[in-house]
Structure formats: structure tokens, C-alpha cells
Motif scaffolding. Structure first.
Motif, PDB file in Angstrom:
ATOM      1  N   ALA A 102       0.737  -1.243   0.086  1.00  0.00           N
ATOM      2  CA  ALA A 102       0.016  -0.028   0.105  1.00  0.00           C
ATOM      3  C   ALA A 102       0.906   1.188  -0.035  1.00  0.00           C
ATOM      4  N   ARG A 103       2.152   1.421   0.588  1.00  0.00           N
ATOM      5  CA  ARG A 103       2.769   2.274   0.488  1.00  0.00           C
ATOM      6  C   ARG A 103       3.336   2.647  -0.867  1.00  0.00           C
ATOM      7  N   LEU A 104       3.636   1.858  -1.752  1.00  0.00           N
ATOM      8  CA  LEU A 104       3.607   2.180  -3.225  1.00  0.00           C
ATOM      9  C   LEU A 104       2.624   2.659  -3.895  1.00  0.00           C
ATOM     10  N   LEU A 105       1.426   1.844  -3.650  1.00  0.00           N
ATOM     11  CA  LEU A 105       0.173   2.036  -4.140  1.00  0.00           C
ATOM     12  C   LEU A 105      -0.242   3.533  -3.939  1.00  0.00           C
ATOM     13  N   PHE A 106      -0.019   3.931  -2.553  1.00  0.00           N
ATOM     14  CA  PHE A 106      -0.454   5.245  -2.291  1.00  0.00           C
ATOM     15  C   PHE A 106       0.071   6.220  -2.833  1.00  0.00           C
ATOM     16  N   GLY A 107       1.443   6.184  -3.201  1.00  0.00           N
ATOM     17  CA  GLY A 107       2.278   7.043  -4.034  1.00  0.00           C
ATOM     18  C   GLY A 107       2.013   7.198  -5.386  1.00  0.00           C
ATOM     19  N   ARG A 108       1.398   5.990  -5.907  1.00  0.00           N
ATOM     20  CA  ARG A 108       0.607   6.088  -7.237  1.00  0.00           C
ATOM     21  C   ARG A 108      -0.553   6.833  -7.258  1.00  0.00           C
ATOM     22  N   ALA A 109      -1.669   6.705  -6.206  1.00  0.00           N
ATOM     23  CA  ALA A 109      -2.588   7.353  -6.035  1.00  0.00           C
ATOM     24  C   ALA A 109      -2.585   8.696  -5.882  1.00  0.00           C
ATOM     25  N   LYS A 110      -1.365   9.429  -5.094  1.00  0.00           N
ATOM     26  CA  LYS A 110      -1.439  10.635  -5.040  1.00  0.00           C
ATOM     27  C   LYS A 110      -0.990  11.289  -6.564  1.00  0.00           C
ATOM     28  N   GLU A 111      -0.398  10.719  -7.191  1.00  0.00           N
ATOM     29  CA  GLU A 111      -0.028  11.033  -8.553  1.00  0.00           C
ATOM     30  C   GLU A 111      -1.304  11.258  -9.439  1.00  0.00           C
ATOM     31  N   GLY A 113      -4.064  12.360  -8.125  1.00  0.00           N
ATOM     32  CA  GLY A 113      -4.796  13.373  -7.344  1.00  0.00           C
ATOM     33  C   GLY A 113      -5.673  12.910  -6.395  1.00  0.00           C
ATOM     34  N   LEU A 114      -5.262  11.425  -5.897  1.00  0.00           N
ATOM     35  CA  LEU A 114      -6.156  11.126  -4.702  1.00  0.00           C
ATOM     36  C   LEU A 114      -5.254  10.990  -3.447  1.00  0.00           C
ATOM     37  N   ASP A 115      -6.038  11.116  -2.331  1.00  0.00           N
ATOM     38  CA  ASP A 115      -5.189  11.208  -0.983  1.00  0.00           C
ATOM     39  C   ASP A 115      -6.055  10.695   0.122  1.00  0.00           C
ATOM     40  N   GLU A 116      -5.520  10.825   1.189  1.00  0.00           N
ATOM     41  CA  GLU A 116      -6.353  10.536   2.347  1.00  0.00           C
ATOM     42  C   GLU A 116      -7.670  10.928   2.908  1.00  0.00           C
ATOM     43  N   LYS A 117      -7.892  12.002   1.971  1.00  0.00           N
ATOM     44  CA  LYS A 117      -9.337  12.715   2.185  1.00  0.00           C
ATOM     45  C   LYS A 117     -10.178  12.390   1.067  1.00  0.00           C
ATOM     46  N   PHE A 118      -9.581  11.800   0.122  1.00  0.00           N
ATOM     47  CA  PHE A 118     -10.287  11.933  -1.117  1.00  0.00           C
ATOM     48  C   PHE A 118      -9.954  10.562  -2.096  1.00  0.00           C
ATOM     49  N   GLY A 119     -10.624   9.324  -2.185  1.00  0.00           N
ATOM     50  CA  GLY A 119     -10.468   8.301  -3.156  1.00  0.00           C
ATOM     51  C   GLY A 119      -9.385   7.480  -2.730  1.00  0.00           C
ATOM     52  N   ALA A 120      -8.558   7.773  -1.725  1.00  0.00           N
ATOM     53  CA  ALA A 120      -7.349   6.790  -1.380  1.00  0.00           C
ATOM     54  C   ALA A 120      -7.379   6.556   0.066  1.00  0.00           C
ATOM     55  N   ARG A 121      -8.465   6.660   0.749  1.00  0.00           N
ATOM     56  CA  ARG A 121      -8.630   6.591   2.330  1.00  0.00           C
ATOM     57  C   ARG A 121      -8.029   5.152   2.766  1.00  0.00           C
ATOM     58  N   HIS A 122      -8.381   4.206   1.734  1.00  0.00           N
ATOM     59  CA  HIS A 122      -8.019   2.766   2.304  1.00  0.00           C
ATOM     60  C   HIS A 122      -6.365   2.749   2.346  1.00  0.00           C
ATOM     61  N   LEU A 123      -5.728   3.208   1.317  1.00  0.00           N
ATOM     62  CA  LEU A 123      -4.260   3.008   1.286  1.00  0.00           C
ATOM     63  C   LEU A 123      -3.633   3.829   2.227  1.00  0.00           C
ATOM     64  N   ALA A 124      -4.130   5.071   2.734  1.00  0.00           N
ATOM     65  CA  ALA A 124      -3.603   5.896   3.835  1.00  0.00           C
ATOM     66  C   ALA A 124      -3.887   5.323   4.833  1.00  0.00           C
ATOM     67  N   LEU A 125      -4.984   4.434   5.463  1.00  0.00           N
ATOM     68  CA  LEU A 125      -5.135   3.828   6.490  1.00  0.00           C
ATOM     69  C   LEU A 125      -4.235   2.666   6.642  1.00  0.00           C
ATOM     70  N   GLN A 126      -3.953   1.965   5.595  1.00  0.00           N
ATOM     71  CA  GLN A 126      -2.814   0.980   5.533  1.00  0.00           C
ATOM     72  C   GLN A 126      -1.522   1.455   6.039  1.00  0.00           C
TER      73      GLN A 126
END
Length: 147
Positions: A102-111, A113-126
Motif C-alpha cells: 500500500a505504501r507504493l500504491l498510495f504514492g501512485r494514487a497521489k500522482e 490526485g487522490l489522497d487520504e481525504k479523497f479516493g485513497a482513504r484505504h491506502l492511507a489507512l493501511q
């Protein structure tokens, strides 16, 4: 289990690919989380339990205007598969190992435009609890003495 999960969720390099990833991950996580949360844990687990992310996945789907999928995994099938400590450990290994990825995927999600407040909460939580994997490894070491 891991190969089935990989084939159902795939990776993501675009927002559209991410939208394809979310339903498969939710379907798997809901079934797996229900199964492990309802499993009988041996005493040597202590009070450690895995991070639950299914609700965050549902919120991520809503952020992107998507409905939750029909579950392709039958919850009772996964629960039945966890009839002993070794099966529970194997399932938890997949769930906890996904937090490392999830650490790698969270970086991809941020690229995207997704983050812990929109669209990638589950990755941030992990990615929040960096000690969880170490604690789980300790449990696996204790399991080697107990099983």
C-alpha cells in the motif's frame, strides 16, 4: 488466494485503472475481514488484530461516484477456510502484506490526485501503522513454537 486477488484487482497507472482496482479490492477485503474478525484467535496472538479498511474502500468508491460491487467471494467460504490457526495466519499474511504494498500504491494514487481525504482513504489507512507488520512477524514467530 494471493493470485486470485492479484488477477481480480490488477494495478493502476491511470484513474480509470484505479477505478477498476477498487471494486475488486473491496469485494476481497470485505469477505476476508469478516472472516478473520470472526475467527477464533489462539491466545498467543494477544490483542493484535489486522487493520480493517473495507469501510474506507466504500468511501473511496463513493468519492469516485461508484457503487459497491456484488461480492464475488462468498464470506462463508473464507470463514470455513479459517478453521485452524495455520489457515488464519496465511490469510492474515496476505492482508498484512498488502499494507506493505500500500505504501507504493498510495504514492501512485497521489500522482492521480487522490489522497487520504479523497479516493485513497484505504491506502492511507493501511500505511498509518508501521508497527503492525513487525507485530505480525512476532506472532508468526510465536506460531512456529506453538503449532
Amino acid at each position: 488466494m494471493h493470485a486470485r486477488l492479484d488477477s481480480s484487482i490488477g494495478g493502476f497507472e491511470t484513474r480509470e485503472a484505479y477505478r477498476r482496482y477498487l471494486p475488486g479490492m473491496l469485494a476481497f477485503r470485505e469477505a476476508a475481514e469478516d472472516a478473520v474478525m470472526n475467527a477464533e484467535y489462539p491466545a498467543w496472538f494477544g490483542d493484535w488484530r489486522p487493520c480493517r479498511i473495507a469501510q474506507a474502500l466504500r468511501a473511496d468508491l463513493r468519492d469516485l461516484g461508484m457503487d459497491a460491487p456484488e461480492a464475488p467471494y462468498r464470506r462463508h467460504d473464507l470463514g470455513h477456510a479459517l478453521e485452524n490457526a495455520a489457515a488464519l495466519l496465511g490469510t492474515l499474511y496476505v492482508l498484512e502484506g498488502s499494507a506493505l504494498g500500500a505504501r507504493l500504491l498510495f504514492g501512485r494514487a497521489k500522482e492521480l490526485g487522490l489522497d487520504e481525504k479523497f479516493g485513497a482513504r484505504h491506502l492511507a489507512l493501511q500505511t498509518q501503522d508501521r508497527e503492525s507488520w513487525r507485530n505480525f512477524v512476532n506472532i508468526m514467530e510465536r506460531a512456529g513454537q506453538e503449532l
